[in-house]
Scaffold this motif. Sequence first.
Motif, mmCIF file in Angstrom:
data_model
loop_
_atom_site.group_PDB
_atom_site.id
_atom_site.type_symbol
_atom_site.label_atom_id
_atom_site.label_comp_id
_atom_site.label_asym_id
_atom_site.label_seq_id
_atom_site.Cartn_x
_atom_site.Cartn_y
_atom_site.Cartn_z
ATOM 1 N N THR A 49 1.099 -1.222 0.366
ATOM 2 C CA THR A 49 0.174 -0.037 -0.523
ATOM 3 C C THR A 49 0.719 1.411 -0.143
ATOM 4 O OG1 THR A 49 -1.767 -0.825 1.438
ATOM 5 C CG2 THR A 49 -1.895 0.900 1.646
ATOM 6 N N ILE B 152 1.036 3.646 -2.729
ATOM 7 C CA ILE B 152 -0.031 4.497 -3.580
ATOM 8 C C ILE B 152 0.091 5.775 -2.206
ATOM 9 C CG2 ILE B 152 -2.777 4.557 -3.087
ATOM 10 C CD1 ILE B 152 -3.023 1.641 -4.708
ATOM 11 N N LEU B 153 0.650 5.432 -1.718
ATOM 12 C CA LEU B 153 0.195 6.749 0.059
ATOM 13 C C LEU B 153 1.345 7.686 -0.339
ATOM 14 C CD1 LEU B 153 -0.121 4.703 3.418
ATOM 15 C CD2 LEU B 153 -1.989 5.402 1.814
ATOM 16 N N TYR C 157 -0.175 9.587 -3.279
ATOM 17 C CA TYR C 157 -1.484 10.137 -2.933
ATOM 18 C C TYR C 157 -1.536 11.134 -2.768
ATOM 19 C CZ TYR C 157 -6.130 10.852 -0.792
ATOM 20 O OH TYR C 157 -7.278 11.014 -0.364
#
Lengths: 304, 319
Positions: A279, A282-283, A286
Motif C-alpha cells: 500500500t 499509493i500512500l 497520494y
Amino acid sequence: MARANKKEAALESMSSGVKQKFGALDVIIYVLLVVVAIICLYPFLNVLAYSMSGYNAVLSQRVTWYPIDIDFSAYERILKDRQIWQSMWATVQVTVLGTGLSLVLTTAAAYALSRMYLPGRTIFSALMLFTMYFGGGIIPTFLVVKGVGLIDKLASVYVPVAVSVYNFIIMRTFFRDLPESLEEAAMIDGATEMQVLFRIVLPLSLPIIATIGLFYAVSYWNEYFTAMLYISDASKYTLQLRLRTLLIGTQFGGGDAGGDSGVQVMTQSLKMASVAVATIPILIVYPWLQKYFVKGMMIGSVKG
Amino acid sequence: MAVKKPKAPKYEQTFVVQKRGFWATIWRYKWLYLMLIPVIAYFLVFRYAPMYGILMAFQKYNPFKGIRGSEFVGLAVFKKVFANSNFWMAVKNTLILNFITMLFNFPLTILVALMLNEVRHLAFKKLTQSILYLPHFISWVVVAGIATNLFSLDGGTINNIIIKMGGSGIPFLSNRSWWVFTYVVCNIWKEIGWGTIIYLAALTGVDESLYEAAYLDGATRMQRIMYITLPMIKSTIVTMLILNVSRMMTIGIDAPLLLGNDAVILSSEVISTYVYRLGIIRTDYSQATAIGLFQNIVNIIILIAADRFAKAIGENGII
C-alpha cells in the motif's frame, strides 16, 4: 478554474463582509468530522502498529494503534523475500504498460469522438456506451482472452480492461469544452487534425491526462480479480495476488526468505507488513496527486 | 492577419463535407478515423466478441466441440438455473447487501458532504478531505486483510479491546448477521469520502449571494442549510439515488469474495461470486453464461425503468 476562483473570492467576501460567529453548530460539525477522519485513518495506523511491533507484544494482543517494542524484523523478512519482489515487478509492469496503453487508446478515442464535425461519431460513441450496460459476462470474456492467447501472460491483466468507458466520457467532455477558437485559428493557419492534437489540444489537456492516467494506474495497481482469473503461474503473480495468498495462508514464503526452517508461522506482524509494503507506494504518491483525482471526478460529475 | 487570408478556404472545407461522397469523407477525416482504429479493435475483440459467447447460454456447451459444434437446447439451461435454490440465494444476498449498504451509505455521504460544505477553515477542510478520500484508493485485498486483523474473533484488535473492557468477543466475520454488518462497514469506510465529491461539485455552483441575502434576512445556519444548500443538491441526490437503485442487481466481486469465508457463505454468496464458482471453478460454462445474460437483462430493465421514473418526476434522465 475560473469557477473555483469565483467561489474563493465569494467565500472571502463573506467571511470579511458578513461576519459569522463560530457557533455551537460549528463545534458539532468539526468534532464529527474529526471523528470521521479518525475512523478513516485508524485502520492504517493499526496496520503500521502491528507491522512494527515486537513479537511478544503482538502475541499478547496488546497492539492497537501505536507500535509496541518497535521491531522492523517483519519488514526485513518481507523485503528479503524474492517472491515479493517478483510480484512487485510484475505489478509495476502491469501498471506502467497498462496505464500507457489505456491512455493512448482513451485519449485517441475521446479526441476523435469529441470533434463535433466527425461523421459517424454518434454511432461510435453509442457503441462504446452500450458496453457499459451490456456485455458477454465473465465466461465468454474468459474464452476470448484464452482464444487470443493471453492466459498466463501479464498482458491479460490490462489488455482486456484497457478502455474504461467512464474515463472515456470524462475525457471527451473535457476535449469538447476546450475553446473552439484555438483550434479554428490553427486550422486557418493550415494545421491538420494531428497537428492540432499534438501542438494545441494535448499541451492544454495535461491536467486531465494526468487525472485519467492516475485513475488507470491506481486501478491496475489494485487489480485483483482479472489477475486471479488469467494468471495461474505463480512466478507471474501480481502483488495483490501474492498478498492474498500471504494473507489467507498460515505459512510464509518459500524462496529464500527466512532460510532456517522453510516453514514458519505467518504472524500478524508479517501479514500487516506485507499489507503496508503493497500500500505504501499509493500512500506516497497520494498527497501530490489528490487534487487531480478530485478535478477528474468534478468533470465527470458535471456531465455524466 | 493579412498573411493568413489566402489559406482561409481550407478552413471552410471543414464545413461542406456533407456534399462529398462516402470515401471522400473518410479521406478528409483520415487522421481522426485512423485514431479510432485501435479503440474499435479493442471494443470488437474484448467487448463485442464475448457477446457471441452468449450463445452458450442456449447450448449444452461442450468445450471440445466449441460454440459452433455444441448442441442447442433452447431455454433448458435457464430452467436449470432457475430451479436451483442456490441461484435464488445469490440473488437475494446481492439485493440484501446492496440495499443495506445503500440504506446507510447514501444518507451518511450526504451528511458528510453537508458538514464539509459548512467548514470555512480551508486548511482543515482540505486535510479532512484528503483523509476521507484515502480509503477509496486501497485495494479490496488490502481492505480484507485489514478487516481480518481488526475484526477477527481470535486476536482481532476490536475484539481485544472489547474483551479488555470486560465484554465478550463478537464474531464479526464468522456469524452471518455480523458478517453483513462488517461488509457494510467496510464498504462505507472505503467509499463515504469519495462519494461526497459529487455533492461538493454540485455545491461549487451555488451563488454565494443567496447565502448572504438569507443571512441579512436573519436566517439561521440550519435554515440556510435546509432552504438553500439542500435544494441546490436535490437533483444530484435524486440522480444518485436512481443510479444506486439501478445498480441493485450488480455487485462487484472483490468485496464479497475477499471478505467472505466458508462460515458465512450463505450470506456472502452473491451473483458475481456464484457465477465465478459455477463458471471458472466448476466449469459449467452454459449456466454461468445464462446467469450473466439474465443479470444483464434485469439490469437494462431496471435502468430503463429508473430513467423513465427520473424523467417523469422532472429530473434528468440517467441514460
